[in-house]
Design a protein around this motif. Sequence first.
Motif, mmCIF file in Angstrom:
data_model
loop_
_atom_site.group_PDB
_atom_site.id
_atom_site.type_symbol
_atom_site.label_atom_id
_atom_site.label_comp_id
_atom_site.label_asym_id
_atom_site.label_seq_id
_atom_site.Cartn_x
_atom_site.Cartn_y
_atom_site.Cartn_z
ATOM 1 N N SER A 6 -12.081 2.090 4.730
ATOM 2 C CA SER A 6 -10.920 2.186 3.835
ATOM 3 C C SER A 6 -9.631 2.271 4.645
ATOM 4 O O SER A 6 -8.593 1.760 4.227
ATOM 5 C CB SER A 6 -11.057 3.384 2.895
ATOM 6 N N LEU A 7 -9.689 2.900 5.829
ATOM 7 C CA LEU A 7 -8.508 2.953 6.696
ATOM 8 C C LEU A 7 -8.162 1.574 7.239
ATOM 9 O O LEU A 7 -6.992 1.246 7.428
ATOM 10 C CB LEU A 7 -8.730 3.927 7.858
ATOM 11 N N LYS A 8 -9.181 0.763 7.481
ATOM 12 C CA LYS A 8 -8.935 -0.583 7.984
ATOM 13 C C LYS A 8 -8.221 -1.450 6.955
ATOM 14 O O LYS A 8 -7.494 -2.372 7.310
ATOM 15 C CB LYS A 8 -10.259 -1.252 8.391
ATOM 16 N N GLU A 9 -8.419 -1.153 5.673
ATOM 17 C CA GLU A 9 -7.798 -1.929 4.599
ATOM 18 C C GLU A 9 -6.350 -1.518 4.346
ATOM 19 O O GLU A 9 -5.586 -2.259 3.757
ATOM 20 C CB GLU A 9 -8.607 -1.772 3.303
ATOM 21 N N LYS A 10 -5.958 -0.337 4.788
ATOM 22 C CA LYS A 10 -4.614 0.172 4.563
ATOM 23 C C LYS A 10 -3.630 -0.477 5.536
ATOM 24 O O LYS A 10 -3.968 -0.686 6.707
ATOM 25 C CB LYS A 10 -4.631 1.686 4.828
ATOM 26 N N PRO A 11 -2.426 -0.801 5.088
ATOM 27 C CA PRO A 11 -1.417 -1.311 6.034
ATOM 28 C C PRO A 11 -1.092 -0.259 7.089
ATOM 29 O O PRO A 11 -1.102 0.944 6.809
ATOM 30 C CB PRO A 11 -0.193 -1.581 5.152
ATOM 31 N N LEU A 12 -0.808 -0.708 8.280
ATOM 32 C CA LEU A 12 -0.577 0.193 9.410
ATOM 33 C C LEU A 12 0.585 1.147 9.149
ATOM 34 O O LEU A 12 0.519 2.330 9.492
ATOM 35 C CB LEU A 12 -0.334 -0.618 10.686
ATOM 36 N N TRP A 13 1.632 0.675 8.514
ATOM 37 C CA TRP A 13 2.804 1.520 8.283
ATOM 38 C C TRP A 13 2.542 2.624 7.272
ATOM 39 O O TRP A 13 3.308 3.576 7.172
ATOM 40 C CB TRP A 13 4.022 0.670 7.889
ATOM 41 N N GLN A 14 1.438 2.539 6.506
ATOM 42 C CA GLN A 14 1.112 3.573 5.526
ATOM 43 C C GLN A 14 0.173 4.645 6.079
ATOM 44 O O GLN A 14 -0.090 5.629 5.413
ATOM 45 C CB GLN A 14 0.460 2.944 4.291
ATOM 46 N N LEU A 15 -0.332 4.478 7.287
ATOM 47 C CA LEU A 15 -1.254 5.455 7.867
ATOM 48 C C LEU A 15 -0.497 6.682 8.365
ATOM 49 O O LEU A 15 0.600 6.572 8.914
ATOM 50 C CB LEU A 15 -2.015 4.844 9.044
ATOM 51 N N THR A 16 -1.109 7.842 8.184
ATOM 52 C CA THR A 16 -0.570 9.053 8.795
ATOM 53 C C THR A 16 -1.025 9.075 10.250
ATOM 54 O O THR A 16 -1.896 8.286 10.657
ATOM 55 C CB THR A 16 -1.085 10.320 8.080
ATOM 56 N N GLY A 17 -0.477 9.952 11.027
ATOM 57 C CA GLY A 17 -0.877 10.068 12.425
ATOM 58 C C GLY A 17 -2.354 10.390 12.557
ATOM 59 O O GLY A 17 -3.068 9.805 13.380
ATOM 60 N N LYS A 18 -2.849 11.305 11.721
ATOM 61 C CA LYS A 18 -4.257 11.682 11.770
ATOM 62 C C LYS A 18 -5.150 10.503 11.396
ATOM 63 O O LYS A 18 -6.163 10.246 12.042
ATOM 64 C CB LYS A 18 -4.527 12.860 10.837
ATOM 65 N N GLU A 19 -4.764 9.755 10.361
ATOM 66 C CA GLU A 19 -5.555 8.600 9.947
ATOM 67 C C GLU A 19 -5.595 7.542 11.046
ATOM 68 O O GLU A 19 -6.632 6.939 11.309
ATOM 69 C CB GLU A 19 -4.969 7.986 8.662
ATOM 70 N N PHE A 20 -4.448 7.347 11.695
ATOM 71 C CA PHE A 20 -4.371 6.365 12.783
ATOM 72 C C PHE A 20 -5.290 6.763 13.942
ATOM 73 O O PHE A 20 -6.048 5.940 14.467
ATOM 74 C CB PHE A 20 -2.923 6.233 13.257
ATOM 75 N N LEU A 21 -5.259 8.046 14.314
ATOM 76 C CA LEU A 21 -6.129 8.524 15.396
ATOM 77 C C LEU A 21 -7.601 8.439 15.011
ATOM 78 O O LEU A 21 -8.442 8.078 15.842
ATOM 79 C CB LEU A 21 -5.753 9.954 15.789
ATOM 80 N N ASP A 22 -7.918 8.760 13.753
ATOM 81 C CA ASP A 22 -9.300 8.631 13.282
ATOM 82 C C ASP A 22 -9.770 7.188 13.352
ATOM 83 O O ASP A 22 -10.898 6.909 13.744
ATOM 84 C CB ASP A 22 -9.433 9.139 11.841
#
Length: 106
Positions: A6-22
Amino acid sequence: MENINSLKEKPLWQLTGKEFLDLIEGSSTKSNTENSENSKFTEKKYVYGISGIQSLLNCSESSAKRLKKSGTIDEAIIQNGRKIIIDVEKALELLKNNNKPGLKKR
């Protein structure tokens, strides 16, 4: 932690720092295990030419030529014209099992 897919489907600019690191941690862990599994099966070592035989066995040029000419390691050699490729593991195994009287075992 959200699902990696689900994180892969989200646009990069919408990720939080924690989501990006995960996302980074999840993908790097997966690729490291895939790479280590693949390298076990595909990694072979080769040496090239008479100089490769010399460096592999730490011998002189004449000894390397004599060994190649003897046929002891023929199964480990791939040759096309003047190009010579030697499978290291196979050559060492053939030398280990060698019973020809002309070549000295150490």
